[in-house]
Design a protein around this motif. Structure first.
Motif, PDB file in Angstrom:
ATOM      1  N   MET A   1     -25.928  41.669 -10.749  1.00  0.00           N
ATOM      2  CA  MET A   1     -25.903  42.469  -9.531  1.00  0.00           C
ATOM      3  C   MET A   1     -26.958  41.925  -8.573  1.00  0.00           C
ATOM      4  O   MET A   1     -27.932  42.588  -8.242  1.00  0.00           O
ATOM      5  N   THR A   2     -26.714  40.737  -8.128  1.00  0.00           N
ATOM      6  CA  THR A   2     -27.661  39.987  -7.325  1.00  0.00           C
ATOM      7  C   THR A   2     -28.114  40.742  -6.070  1.00  0.00           C
ATOM      8  O   THR A   2     -29.283  40.721  -5.735  1.00  0.00           O
ATOM      9  N   ASN A   3     -27.212  41.400  -5.378  1.00  0.00           N
ATOM     10  CA  ASN A   3     -27.579  42.101  -4.147  1.00  0.00           C
ATOM     11  C   ASN A   3     -28.338  43.398  -4.398  1.00  0.00           C
ATOM     12  O   ASN A   3     -28.943  43.934  -3.477  1.00  0.00           O
ATOM     13  N   ILE A   4     -28.287  43.912  -5.611  1.00  0.00           N
ATOM     14  CA  ILE A   4     -28.866  45.219  -5.917  1.00  0.00           C
ATOM     15  C   ILE A   4     -30.266  45.102  -6.504  1.00  0.00           C
ATOM     16  O   ILE A   4     -31.209  45.719  -6.017  1.00  0.00           O
ATOM     17  N   ASN A   5     -30.407  44.326  -7.569  1.00  0.00           N
ATOM     18  CA  ASN A   5     -31.679  44.251  -8.290  1.00  0.00           C
ATOM     19  C   ASN A   5     -32.709  43.417  -7.540  1.00  0.00           C
ATOM     20  O   ASN A   5     -32.384  42.414  -6.915  1.00  0.00           O
ATOM     21  N   THR A   6     -33.973  43.872  -7.636  1.00  0.00           N
ATOM     22  CA  THR A   6     -35.090  43.182  -7.001  1.00  0.00           C
ATOM     23  C   THR A   6     -36.185  42.980  -8.041  1.00  0.00           C
ATOM     24  O   THR A   6     -36.057  43.429  -9.181  1.00  0.00           O
ATOM     25  N   SER A   7     -37.277  42.371  -7.637  1.00  0.00           N
ATOM     26  CA  SER A   7     -38.412  42.191  -8.546  1.00  0.00           C
ATOM     27  C   SER A   7     -39.191  43.492  -8.736  1.00  0.00           C
ATOM     28  O   SER A   7     -40.073  43.567  -9.573  1.00  0.00           O
ATOM     29  N   LYS A   8     -38.851  44.514  -7.940  1.00  0.00           N
ATOM     30  CA  LYS A   8     -39.494  45.821  -8.077  1.00  0.00           C
ATOM     31  C   LYS A   8     -38.562  46.741  -8.851  1.00  0.00           C
ATOM     32  O   LYS A   8     -37.752  46.278  -9.627  1.00  0.00           O
TER      33      LYS A   8
END
Length: 98
Positions: A1-8
């Protein structure tokens, strides 16, 4: 889910029954402070979730806004948030849409 998940941190994911909207709270996208609620729409052509959009004020505020759940009709939603009128810390709120 590249557009959803972040490093936070992302929390409180809710997939709308229509299968085309994903709501979640994040600290990793552009927020107003703390966790904000975002919406991502399913792109049938690319078969990916689109760029998340911050639902903005008055849904989001400077504190944590988590657990957004939209009704199937789209007429109201529920969420957990802290506001000045909260009875403790976070309370559950109902949001009505015109």
């Amino acid at each position: 889910m590249t557009n959803i998940n972040t490093s936070k941190s992302e929390q409180g994911v809710f997939a709308h029954p229509d299968g085309h909207a994903l709501y979640f709270s994040s600290k990793g996208h552009e927020t107003m402070g703390g966790f904000d609620v975002f919406k991502s729409e399913w792109d049938e052509t690319t078969e990916t979730w689109g760029k998340p959009k911050n639902l903005g004020y008055p849904i989001n505020g400077p504190d944590n806004d988590v657990g957004f759940i939209m009704s199937a009709s789209g007429k109201h939603a529920y969420m957990s948030a802290y506001h000045g009128d909260s009875k403790g810390k976070e309370d559950i709120y109902r949001i009505d849409f015109p």
